[in-house]
Design a protein around this motif. Structure first.
Motif, PDB file in Angstrom:
ATOM      1  N   LYS B 102       8.381 -13.814  -2.961  1.00 47.93           N
ATOM      2  CA  LYS B 102       9.906 -14.027  -2.457  1.00 47.93           C
ATOM      3  C   LYS B 102      10.672 -12.851  -3.252  1.00 47.93           C
ATOM      4  O   LYS B 102      10.447 -12.519  -4.347  1.00 47.93           O
ATOM      5  N   PHE B 103      11.314 -12.099  -2.465  1.00 49.67           N
ATOM      6  CA  PHE B 103      12.040 -11.169  -2.668  1.00 49.67           C
ATOM      7  C   PHE B 103      13.267 -10.914  -1.976  1.00 49.67           C
ATOM      8  O   PHE B 103      13.185 -11.278  -0.659  1.00 49.67           O
ATOM      9  N   PRO B 104      14.547 -10.054  -2.226  1.00 45.93           N
ATOM     10  CA  PRO B 104      15.674  -9.906  -1.543  1.00 45.93           C
ATOM     11  C   PRO B 104      15.245  -8.690  -0.774  1.00 45.93           C
ATOM     12  O   PRO B 104      14.825  -7.733  -1.100  1.00 45.93           O
ATOM     13  N   ILE B 105      15.914  -8.674   0.485  1.00 45.64           N
ATOM     14  CA  ILE B 105      15.640  -7.655   1.511  1.00 45.64           C
ATOM     15  C   ILE B 105      17.030  -6.762   1.363  1.00 45.64           C
ATOM     16  O   ILE B 105      18.023  -7.097   1.416  1.00 45.64           O
ATOM     17  N   ILE B 106      16.584  -5.576   0.599  1.00 43.83           N
ATOM     18  CA  ILE B 106      17.757  -4.723   0.138  1.00 43.83           C
ATOM     19  C   ILE B 106      17.596  -3.397   0.804  1.00 43.83           C
ATOM     20  O   ILE B 106      18.387  -2.466   0.286  1.00 43.83           O
ATOM     21  N   GLN B 107      17.110  -3.272   1.839  1.00 46.30           N
ATOM     22  CA  GLN B 107      17.044  -2.025   2.927  1.00 46.30           C
ATOM     23  C   GLN B 107      16.696  -2.524   4.278  1.00 46.30           C
ATOM     24  O   GLN B 107      16.480  -3.413   4.702  1.00 46.30           O
ATOM     25  N   HIS B 108      16.623  -1.311   5.068  1.00 47.44           N
ATOM     26  CA  HIS B 108      16.342  -1.387   6.470  1.00 47.44           C
ATOM     27  C   HIS B 108      15.557  -0.386   6.969  1.00 47.44           C
ATOM     28  O   HIS B 108      15.258   0.534   6.335  1.00 47.44           O
ATOM     29  N   GLY B 109      14.836  -0.699   8.146  1.00 45.25           N
ATOM     30  CA  GLY B 109      13.820  -0.001   8.691  1.00 45.25           C
ATOM     31  C   GLY B 109      12.638  -0.431   8.885  1.00 45.25           C
ATOM     32  O   GLY B 109      12.349  -1.403   8.789  1.00 45.25           O
ATOM     33  N   THR B 110      11.926   0.400   9.408  1.00 47.15           N
ATOM     34  CA  THR B 110      10.460   0.041  10.052  1.00 47.15           C
ATOM     35  C   THR B 110       9.347   0.140   9.103  1.00 47.15           C
ATOM     36  O   THR B 110       9.154   1.517   8.338  1.00 47.15           O
ATOM     37  N   HIS B 111       8.941  -0.738   8.640  1.00 50.43           N
ATOM     38  CA  HIS B 111       7.702  -0.758   7.546  1.00 50.43           C
ATOM     39  C   HIS B 111       6.603  -1.817   7.922  1.00 50.43           C
ATOM     40  O   HIS B 111       6.541  -2.084   9.160  1.00 50.43           O
ATOM     41  N   TRP B 112       5.640  -1.851   7.214  1.00 53.77           N
ATOM     42  CA  TRP B 112       4.484  -2.742   7.643  1.00 53.77           C
ATOM     43  C   TRP B 112       3.843  -3.374   6.590  1.00 53.77           C
ATOM     44  O   TRP B 112       4.297  -2.912   5.243  1.00 53.77           O
ATOM     45  N   TYR B 113       2.938  -4.077   6.661  1.00 57.89           N
ATOM     46  CA  TYR B 113       2.269  -4.903   5.480  1.00 57.89           C
ATOM     47  C   TYR B 113       0.678  -4.962   5.674  1.00 57.89           C
ATOM     48  O   TYR B 113       0.233  -4.899   6.676  1.00 57.89           O
ATOM     49  N   HIS B 114       0.236  -5.040   4.469  1.00 58.33           N
ATOM     50  CA  HIS B 114      -1.476  -5.085   4.822  1.00 58.33           C
ATOM     51  C   HIS B 114      -2.172  -5.420   3.326  1.00 58.33           C
ATOM     52  O   HIS B 114      -1.514  -5.722   2.473  1.00 58.33           O
ATOM     53  N   SER B 115      -3.214  -5.960   3.743  1.00 62.21           N
ATOM     54  CA  SER B 115      -4.153  -6.230   2.338  1.00 62.21           C
ATOM     55  C   SER B 115      -4.263  -5.105   1.377  1.00 62.21           C
ATOM     56  O   SER B 115      -4.609  -4.215   2.048  1.00 62.21           O
ATOM     57  N   HIS B 116      -4.168  -5.567   0.157  1.00 67.75           N
ATOM     58  CA  HIS B 116      -4.495  -4.608  -0.676  1.00 67.75           C
ATOM     59  C   HIS B 116      -5.815  -4.925  -1.576  1.00 67.75           C
ATOM     60  O   HIS B 116      -6.136  -4.479  -2.164  1.00 67.75           O
ATOM     61  N   SER B 117      -6.546  -5.838  -0.807  1.00 67.36           N
ATOM     62  CA  SER B 117      -7.757  -6.188  -1.456  1.00 67.36           C
ATOM     63  C   SER B 117      -9.067  -5.653  -0.957  1.00 67.36           C
ATOM     64  O   SER B 117      -8.973  -5.952   0.395  1.00 67.36           O
ATOM     65  N   GLY B 118      -9.790  -5.139  -1.622  1.00 65.08           N
ATOM     66  CA  GLY B 118     -10.959  -4.301  -1.108  1.00 65.08           C
ATOM     67  C   GLY B 118     -10.957  -3.865   0.420  1.00 65.08           C
ATOM     68  O   GLY B 118      -9.742  -2.862   0.393  1.00 65.08           O
ATOM     69  N   LEU B 119     -11.663  -3.989   1.250  1.00 64.43           N
ATOM     70  CA  LEU B 119     -11.496  -3.446   2.700  1.00 64.43           C
ATOM     71  C   LEU B 119     -11.131  -4.105   3.557  1.00 64.43           C
ATOM     72  O   LEU B 119     -11.309  -4.052   4.954  1.00 64.43           O
TER      73      LEU B 119
END
Lengths: 291, 754
Positions: B102-119
């Protein structure tokens, strides 16, 4: 009567042979599906290239008809599909029902194979055996009118393509673009031009045609470049009056013509020298900017 | 009334956007074979998450896997405990549990998300993360921010398990090169008239060069190799919001319908720039605008892997497909020649005085036929001949000689009419200066690595070998990075955007990834404004897992409530790059059975070799070495050895080595001390001293690439033993081998390896 018998025997043999070869052929490609597609081209050389691109031993058998401009393909429908085959044909340089060739592949074709490319991109609707998933559009046969803001826009853009060809050291492409430019010059709708623009066009029309004609006639890049200096001067004078809707740059190469220098027009601010091409691509500077 | 209205607007602007993400095992079929992957809400890539600046994000992650997971919000400014790095900013999300980000969205733009666990990122856990500008935003750009936009995630697929890919990379397996057709063997070198180049390359102790490490079966645009957007019409403009979610592939982006206008990178607006093509590095994002020139034609947006082996296509528009020219194949031997010129004998890279940065000078252009000419019919550029000169002297001379403009070697934009984006061309539309009076902390890093052993590090230290880097809140941190390794590395900083010092002054662009090529030096700076433990690492997944990174931490910061046992968490975090990789090989031949078994990590190597004859007279022997690799290039390895052998020699028969030392024992058990050193031509010299005083010197070379699939090897030592072998590689794990061994004679057999 005797001859008749002979004929019958011969006929039987021929039929046998034909049916055998048919069996052989249908055996050679499993799960065979046959379809026919429009493929552009000109000559026997095209036929070879097209069929070579399409054929795959045991998978695809292709036959291109030069008169109908159509390609019949028989292929193993479990191993490949018409998309794959037609894509290969396009990569070989030939526009077809599903794919248009990359510009580079078309440019690399032999001179005699440079079929006329349709600008209106109409081939799609002519797919003769269409059981593809493409959405059929009744409107597709309608010629799409290009939106022209300026009746000279096509002239200008062909000039820039000619310049780009010289930048690429490509004499045959330059010749091709000049031919297109020549026919465009002859078909400019002068009545659509304003008074000033009309006058300017009339003033430079003959000179432009002479230079473009000379460039079109030869593939020798150095004589093309000599002519291009004068062409660029006149074109720039014309552009100064009949302004294109974008920024143009008059660039100068100080070295060309034994140090007398030569100008050219560009749409980009970066220097790409058409007088020396790859030899000295970024030689030159912007002389004037026309907004 | 007015206040009520304002209040309403406020509430509307600050709405909470909730997503529920269900992470599940799935089976995919990209190649005709069914393979395991991970899908979120049943899809790969993961669903696109869309927010508007000012929203609050509530993302529930329901882990339905049999293993733990995590999600990192790439490029986002957020509280550290929401950053999604397991064992650093949170504990991993255990199987069958739910975690709330849970976090406030304090910017704009194109981003992405991914797992940071192992491979996990390699097998499906990547997705778009889009934050729109508010309409009222003063930076809202008409004609850009109001265009229709399409989120695009690029990725790759391999049928091999990613753990296996990782292991094979560490074992310097050349199976990927065989699959790609880039073995660069001696036969191929001779055919390409580059025999001398290959010899010099091996003399300088390099393996075949490549621009990427892994062979992939498919490249994907939003999970598909080919797809079409038929809703677009002639004259339309469309904004593509592209994120490279590939684990280790940089992609070339080209378009059949004309120029590409670049308008943002890593979520930050840029002054629009027209280019013919751009390379999007692993984990970068670019926003581009393309137009559809005409109706009833769809234009190919072509995404080609940097190694140009394969591509993916997105057709924009409706109707017959206008193809884009495919990128011509790389001239690998030209690249090898270039590498030879740059590599000093001691393994350091020599930039020959060219101060390279920001991808402006791209050494790889020597391999690009579209820039430096096709093979065999190369354009005679003045600069063409020059680059072969490794002394640099001739070059300087010629550079001056032809100076009548900004001619630069390796500057692809100067050498051709193709405009390629580089970092120097990025310009922010707004000033990006850091706070003026803040203290400056300057950090220097050298990116180091070793392809042969697949070791990647900063300053020759991996994460587990270093402490966190302390920074103070409020200070301006400046990072100067030099890439002294032979690969390019997309370096990513969590939680902050940095300014790339690229000559644009006040308008330097903001990014959170910078792709740094070999021998380049780049300078970045950011204001330290959010406490926490922030990862700074190479985003090539297999480099990161090998320990190429650091952690920034703020002095005297509050404890992260999610990390209850910091000691344990640290140990787990470090375990990634401490991992041992197994390699095993066994040769079942007519004259005996021999093989090796090896466990190796960053620094240590534990290996056992065996040679088992079928008769007593041939004997049985094993040698075990435990050693540690020393130095940046890891050419030196001292070791402790343990040998055992049994065999039956005839009466009075004895073995004598060239030093006149003898041993007659049929049953011999020895402890030894020794050292391995990799000589030029990749020959391993070994000196071993046994407890009985015997000495053995040995020269050995394995895997000499004779042709695409044939490898040769030899061994000779002072015990008068020798061996030569030839091997034909059948597949990843199997080969046919023939060898002659001084002890066991001639043999043919099956070679198995793992």
């Amino acid at each position: 009567m005797k001859t008749n018998k002979k004929n019958i025997i011969l006929g039987v043999f021929i039929m046998l042979f034909l049916s055998l070869s048919l069996i052989v052929q249908s055996q050679s490609i499993k799960n065979a599906v046959t379809e026919t597609f429009k493929v552009s081209g000109n000559c026997g050389m095209c036929e070879k290239t097209i069929e070579k691109a399409a054929n795959k031993k045991g998978l695809v058998k292709a036959d291109w008809d030069v008169d109908k401009k159509s390609l019949q393909i028989t292929y193993n429908s479990k191993k490949t599909n018409s998309e794959e085959i037609l894509k290969r044909v396009a990569y070989a340089g030939y526009d077809n029902a599903k794919y248009k060739a990359p510009d580079e592949a078309y440019a690399n074709l032999h001179e005699c194979c440079k079929y006329e490319r349709s600008n209106t991109k109409q081939i799609a609707s002519e797919n003769q055996n269409d059981h593809s998933q493409h959405i059929k559009e009744a409107s597709e046969n309608k010629v799409v009118e290009q939106k022209k803001t300026n009746p000279l826009e096509q002239t200008y853009s062909l000039y820039f393509l000619l310049k780009d060809a010289l930048v690429k050291d490509d004499g045959s492409l330059a010749s091709l673009k000049s031919k297109e430019l020549l026919s465009e010059l002859n078909s400019v709708k002068m009545e659509a031009l304003g008074g000033k623009e009309h006058a300017a066009f009339m003033k430079y029309f003959a000179d432009l045609k002479t230079d473009v004609g000379h460039i079109a006639e030869t593939k020798d890049i150095s004589s093309q470049r000599e002519r291009f200096t004068n062409l660029s001067e006149n074109m720039y004078e014309l552009m100064k009056v009949a302004k294109p809707p974008y920024t143009i740059y008059l660039d100068n190469c100080p070295m060309f013509n034994d140090g007398k220098g030569a100008n050219w027009i560009s749409k980009e601010s970066s220097i790409k020298n058409p007088y020396y091409g790859s030899q000295m691509l970024t030689c030159g500077k912007i002389k004037e900017t026309l907004k | 009334m007015l206040t009520l209205l304002i209040l309403l607007i406020e509430i509307k602007a600050q709405k909470t956007v909730r997503y529920d993400l269900y992470v599940r095992d799935t089976v995919v079929n990209f190649t005709g074979k069914e393979k395991r992957a991970i899908a979120v809400n049943g899809q790969i890539p993961m669903p696109t998450l869309t927010f508007t600046e000012g929203d609050t994000a509530e993302i529930y992650v329901h882990n339905e896997l049999k293993e733990s997971t995590s999600l990192h919000w790439h490029g986002l400014f957020l509280p550290n405990k929401e950053d999604g790095v397991p064992y650093l900013t949170q504990m991993p999300i255990k199987p069958h549990t739910t975690h709330l980000y849970k976090f406030p969205i304090i910017q704009h733009g194109t981003h992405w998300y991914h797992s940071h666990s192992g491979l996990q990122e390699q097998i499906g856990m990547y997705g778009s993360f889009i934050m729109n500008k508010k309409k009222s935003d003063p930076t809202f750009r008409k004609g850009i921010d109001d265009l229709p936009s399409i989120p695009i995630v690029l990725s790759e697929w391999t049928d091999y398990k990613p753990e296996n890919v990782h292991r094979m990379l560490h074992n310097a397996s050349d199976w990927f090169a065989i699959r790609k057709g880039t073995t660069q063997s001696y036969a191929e070198a001779i055919k390409a008239r580059h025999f001398g180049t290959k010899i010099k390359n091996e003399w300088k102790r390099m393996l075949a060069m490549d621009v990427s490490d892994v062979y992939y079966d498919r490249f994907l645009i939003n999970g598909k190799n080919e797809s079409q957007l038929t809703q677009l019409k002639g004259g339309d403009k469309v904004r593509l919001r592209i994120a490279n979610g590939g684990a280790s592939t940089n992609f070339w982006l080209t378009y059949a319908g004309g120029k590409i206008t670049v308008i943002a990178s890593d979520g930050n607006d840029l002054e629009p720039t027209e280019v013919d093509r751009l390379l999007i590095a692993v984990s970068e994002t670019y926003d581009i605008i393309v137009s559809i020139p005409s109706d009833s034609t769809s234009f190919e947006f072509l995404v080609t892997s940097e190694d140009r082996i394969k591509s993916a296509s997105l057709y924009l528009g409706n109707g017959v497909k206008q193809l884009d020219s495919p990128l011509p194949k790389l001239k690998y031997f030209e690249g090898m020649k270039m590498m030879n010129g740059m590599m000093k004998m001691n393994g350091d890279l020599d930039d020959m005085g060219m101060q390279m940065s920001l991808n402006q000078m791209d050494m790889n252009v020597v391999m690009y036929p579209e820039i430096t000419g096709e093979l065999n019919k190369e354009k005679k550029h003045d600069m063409q001949d020059m680059k072969t000169d490794s002394t640099g002297k001739k070059m300087d001379h010629d550079m001056k000689g032809m100076d009548h403009s900004s001619h630069q070697m390796y500057n692809s934009n100067a050498m051709s009419d193709i405009t390629t984006l580089n970092y120097a061309m990025l310009k922010s539309p707004i000033k990006t200066n850091l706070p003026k009076d803040a203290p400056i902390k300057e950090l220097h890093f050298e990116l180091t690595g070793n392809m042969n052993r697949y070791v990647w590090s900063l300053d020759n230290r991996v994460i587990s070998e270093t402490d966190k880097i302390l920074i103070k809140k409020g200070e301006n941190v400046r990072i100067v990075m030099f890439n002294g390794s032979m690969m390019r590395h997309p370096m990513h900083l969590h939680g902050h955007d940095f300014r790339v010092i690229n000559g644009q002054g006040d308008y330097s662009p903001l990014k959170n990834i910078i792709d740094i090529m070999p021998m380049e030096t780049d300078t970045l700076e950011f204001n330290a404004n959010v406490e926490g433990d922030w990862f700074f690492h190479c985003h090539i997944l297999y480099h990161m897992m090998s320990g190429m990174g650091r952690v920034f931490t703020y002095q005297n910061q509050a404890k992260n409530p999610l990390i209850t046992n910091p000691k344990f968490a640290k140990r787990k975090l470090f375990s990634d790059d401490r991992k041992y990789h197994l390699m095993a090989e066994n040769d079942i031949a007519t004259n005996g059975n021999d093989g090796t078994f090896m466990l190796q990590n960053k620094r240590w190597s534990i290996g056992t070799e065996w040679r088992l004859g079928y008769h007593d007279i041939h004997g049985y022997e094993t040698e075990t070495h435990v050693g540690r690799y020393i130095g940046k290039m890891q050419w030196l390895m001292p070791f402790v050895g343990f040998d055992w052998r049994y065999r039956k020699l005839g009466i009075d028969e004895k073995e004598e080595n060239i030093f006149g030392q003898t041993n007659t024992k049929d049953n011999r058990t020895q402890v030894s001390l020794g050292v391995n050193y990799t000589l030029p031509m990749l020959i391993i010299a070994q000196a071993e001293f046994y407890q009985d005083g015997n000495v053995r010197l040995q020269l050995m070379r394995e895997d000499i690439p004779i042709s695409k699939r044939i490898r040769a090897g030899f061994m000779v030592n002072t015990d008068m033993e020798y061996m030569i072998d030839l091997r034909y590689i059948l597949n990843k794990n199997m080969g046919v081998r023939t060898h002659y061994d001084s002890d066991m004679g001639f043999g043919v057999g099956l070679n198995l390896n793992y």
